[in-house]
Scaffold this motif. Structure first.
Motif, PDB file in Angstrom:
ATOM      1  N   PHE A  78      28.202   9.323 -52.269  1.00  0.00           N
ATOM      2  CA  PHE A  78      26.897   8.676 -52.101  1.00  0.00           C
ATOM      3  C   PHE A  78      25.940   9.086 -53.221  1.00  0.00           C
ATOM      4  N   PRO A  79      24.942   8.252 -53.479  1.00  0.00           N
ATOM      5  CA  PRO A  79      23.876   8.645 -54.398  1.00  0.00           C
ATOM      6  C   PRO A  79      22.884   9.532 -53.662  1.00  0.00           C
ATOM      7  N   THR A  80      22.085  10.239 -54.421  1.00  0.00           N
ATOM      8  CA  THR A  80      21.085  11.112 -53.815  1.00  0.00           C
ATOM      9  C   THR A  80      19.774  10.376 -53.588  1.00  0.00           C
ATOM     10  N   ARG A  81      19.060  10.808 -52.593  1.00  0.00           N
ATOM     11  CA  ARG A  81      17.676  10.379 -52.362  1.00  0.00           C
ATOM     12  C   ARG A  81      16.883  11.639 -52.061  1.00  0.00           C
ATOM     13  N   PHE A  82      16.101  12.098 -53.051  1.00  0.00           N
ATOM     14  CA  PHE A  82      15.313  13.319 -52.902  1.00  0.00           C
ATOM     15  C   PHE A  82      16.176  14.518 -52.507  1.00  0.00           C
ATOM     16  N   GLY A  83      17.343  14.647 -53.153  1.00  0.00           N
ATOM     17  CA  GLY A  83      18.192  15.808 -52.947  1.00  0.00           C
ATOM     18  C   GLY A  83      19.092  15.753 -51.734  1.00  0.00           C
ATOM     19  N   MET A  84      19.162  14.586 -51.070  1.00  0.00           N
ATOM     20  CA  MET A  84      20.021  14.434 -49.900  1.00  0.00           C
ATOM     21  C   MET A  84      20.774  13.106 -50.004  1.00  0.00           C
ATOM     22  N   MET A  85      21.763  12.902 -49.131  1.00  0.00           N
ATOM     23  CA  MET A  85      22.514  11.651 -49.164  1.00  0.00           C
ATOM     24  C   MET A  85      21.611  10.456 -48.899  1.00  0.00           C
ATOM     25  N   ALA A  86      21.945   9.314 -49.471  1.00  0.00           N
ATOM     26  CA  ALA A  86      21.182   8.086 -49.269  1.00  0.00           C
ATOM     27  C   ALA A  86      21.176   7.703 -47.788  1.00  0.00           C
ATOM     28  N   ALA A  87      20.101   7.036 -47.371  1.00  0.00           N
ATOM     29  CA  ALA A  87      19.924   6.675 -45.961  1.00  0.00           C
ATOM     30  C   ALA A  87      21.059   5.799 -45.440  1.00  0.00           C
ATOM     31  N   GLN A  88      21.611   4.959 -46.299  1.00  0.00           N
ATOM     32  CA  GLN A  88      22.704   4.090 -45.861  1.00  0.00           C
ATOM     33  C   GLN A  88      23.899   4.919 -45.385  1.00  0.00           C
ATOM     34  N   GLY A  98      30.531   9.023 -31.331  1.00  0.00           N
ATOM     35  CA  GLY A  98      31.722   8.937 -30.486  1.00  0.00           C
ATOM     36  C   GLY A  98      32.822   9.856 -30.987  1.00  0.00           C
ATOM     37  N   LEU A  99      32.986   9.921 -32.294  1.00  0.00           N
ATOM     38  CA  LEU A  99      33.983  10.817 -32.888  1.00  0.00           C
ATOM     39  C   LEU A  99      33.589  12.272 -32.675  1.00  0.00           C
ATOM     40  N   TRP A 100      32.292  12.542 -32.752  1.00  0.00           N
ATOM     41  CA  TRP A 100      31.801  13.901 -32.530  1.00  0.00           C
ATOM     42  C   TRP A 100      32.074  14.362 -31.100  1.00  0.00           C
ATOM     43  N   ARG A 101      31.825  13.465 -30.141  1.00  0.00           N
ATOM     44  CA  ARG A 101      32.026  13.843 -28.735  1.00  0.00           C
ATOM     45  C   ARG A 101      33.471  14.239 -28.446  1.00  0.00           C
ATOM     46  N   THR A 102      34.412  13.573 -29.092  1.00  0.00           N
ATOM     47  CA  THR A 102      35.826  13.877 -28.865  1.00  0.00           C
ATOM     48  C   THR A 102      36.382  14.830 -29.921  1.00  0.00           C
ATOM     49  N   GLN A 103      35.539  15.193 -30.913  1.00  0.00           N
ATOM     50  CA  GLN A 103      35.962  16.040 -32.036  1.00  0.00           C
ATOM     51  C   GLN A 103      37.216  15.474 -32.706  1.00  0.00           C
ATOM     52  N   ALA A 104      37.210  14.156 -32.869  1.00  0.00           N
ATOM     53  CA  ALA A 104      38.357  13.455 -33.452  1.00  0.00           C
ATOM     54  C   ALA A 104      38.584  13.793 -34.920  1.00  0.00           C
ATOM     55  N   LEU A 105      37.541  14.298 -35.591  1.00  0.00           N
ATOM     56  CA  LEU A 105      37.669  14.640 -37.011  1.00  0.00           C
ATOM     57  C   LEU A 105      37.866  16.138 -37.235  1.00  0.00           C
ATOM     58  N   ALA A 106      37.836  16.917 -36.173  1.00  0.00           N
ATOM     59  CA  ALA A 106      37.946  18.377 -36.295  1.00  0.00           C
ATOM     60  C   ALA A 106      39.261  18.775 -36.951  1.00  0.00           C
ATOM     61  N   GLY A 107      39.160  19.688 -37.890  1.00  0.00           N
ATOM     62  CA  GLY A 107      40.347  20.184 -38.577  1.00  0.00           C
ATOM     63  C   GLY A 107      40.784  19.357 -39.758  1.00  0.00           C
ATOM     64  N   LYS A 108      40.139  18.218 -39.981  1.00  0.00           N
ATOM     65  CA  LYS A 108      40.512  17.374 -41.126  1.00  0.00           C
ATOM     66  C   LYS A 108      39.763  17.845 -42.379  1.00  0.00           C
ATOM     67  N   PRO A 109      40.433  17.929 -43.525  1.00  0.00           N
ATOM     68  CA  PRO A 109      39.746  18.303 -44.760  1.00  0.00           C
ATOM     69  C   PRO A 109      38.806  17.193 -45.236  1.00  0.00           C
ATOM     70  N   ALA A 110      37.703  17.590 -45.837  1.00  0.00           N
ATOM     71  CA  ALA A 110      36.707  16.631 -46.336  1.00  0.00           C
ATOM     72  C   ALA A 110      36.141  17.120 -47.659  1.00  0.00           C
ATOM     73  N   GLY A 111      35.856  16.183 -48.541  1.00  0.00           N
ATOM     74  CA  GLY A 111      35.242  16.489 -49.818  1.00  0.00           C
ATOM     75  C   GLY A 111      34.049  15.582 -50.055  1.00  0.00           C
ATOM     76  N   ILE A 112      33.250  15.905 -51.084  1.00  0.00           N
ATOM     77  CA  ILE A 112      32.010  15.182 -51.355  1.00  0.00           C
ATOM     78  C   ILE A 112      31.885  14.905 -52.854  1.00  0.00           C
ATOM     79  N   PHE A 113      31.451  13.685 -53.196  1.00  0.00           N
ATOM     80  CA  PHE A 113      31.104  13.350 -54.577  1.00  0.00           C
ATOM     81  C   PHE A 113      29.808  12.556 -54.564  1.00  0.00           C
ATOM     82  N   TYR A 114      29.119  12.459 -55.708  1.00  0.00           N
ATOM     83  CA  TYR A 114      27.735  11.999 -55.670  1.00  0.00           C
ATOM     84  C   TYR A 114      27.206  11.585 -57.039  1.00  0.00           C
ATOM     85  N   SER A 115      26.063  10.942 -57.001  1.00  0.00           N
ATOM     86  CA  SER A 115      25.362  10.532 -58.218  1.00  0.00           C
ATOM     87  C   SER A 115      23.890  10.883 -58.075  1.00  0.00           C
TER      88      SER A 115
END
Length: 203
Positions: A78-88, A98-115
């Motif tokens: 995502f692009p930055t907006r005032f030092g944070m991810m864009a609102a979109q 819904g994914l948070w409630r079931t922790q469906a993403l727990a344990g999955k690796p994640a990375g971040i890239f930006y402009s």
């Protein structure tokens, strides 16, 4: 079973999209890894986007929150907006309750890239503040560290990115990702895919 890596991004002017394409190529270079590009939904109207001079969106498919659970690893861009991810992108993450409630993403690796628009415009604060999203989902943040080698220490040329992840500078919008930034993005995808593959193999 192939390791599924999703590259999920928001790009208004195309800078993040270019990084995403290169990250995809890097991840796809790892044997046994399948990579798919996704965009998050736009929240602005066509009228507003037109006034902002945003080009038309690409034909990369729009992801729904539930589809995130299909991936073995996810790279978020995502692009930055005032030092944070864009609102979109934040709106998309807000829809993952819904994914948070079931922790469906727990344990999955994640990375971040930006402009970002400038050298002091959030190359570190943007990914740093985005990590909170991963933490609440129980995802495992995978930074690139200094694995890009000498490219991390480039001082003669303007180069985006940091140990948090690959990045670029958009400037006033006319600057496009440099060759070195694209090389770093390719490395990011390849490195992350290797980690995701190891995670899947030991799951």
């Amino acid at each position: 079973m192939a390791t599924k890596v999703y590259v999920v991004y928001y790009s208004m002017y195309g800078h993040v999209a270019k990084l995403a394409e290169e990250i995809k190529q890097g991840a796809a270079s790892v044997e046994g890894v399948e990579v798919k590009l996704w965009q998050v939904p736009e929240t602005l109207s066509e009228e507003v986007l037109g006034k902002m001079g945003a080009p038309p969106k690409s034909d990369v498919p729009i992801i729904t929150p539930s589809e995130l659970a299909e991936a073995d690893g996810v790279l978020f861009g995502f692009p930055t907006r005032f030092g944070m991810m864009a609102a979109q992108f934040k709106a998309f993450m807000d829809a993952t309750g819904g994914l948070w409630r079931t922790q469906a993403l727990a344990g999955k690796p994640a990375g971040i890239f930006y402009s970002t628009g400038s050298q002091g415009g959030g190359q570190e604060t943007t990914p740093l503040t985005a990590i909170t999203q991963l933490v609440h989902h129980g995802m495992i943040f995978v930074p690139i560290g200094y694995t890009f080698g000498a490219g991390m220490f480039e001082m003669e040329k303007v180069k985006g990115g940091s140990p948090y992840g690959s990045g670029t500078y958009a400037g006033d919008g006319s600057r496009q990702p440099s060759e070195l930034e694209l090389e770093q993005a390719f490395h990011h995808g390849k490195y992350f895919a290797g980690i995701a593959k190891k995670f899947k193999a030991t799951a």
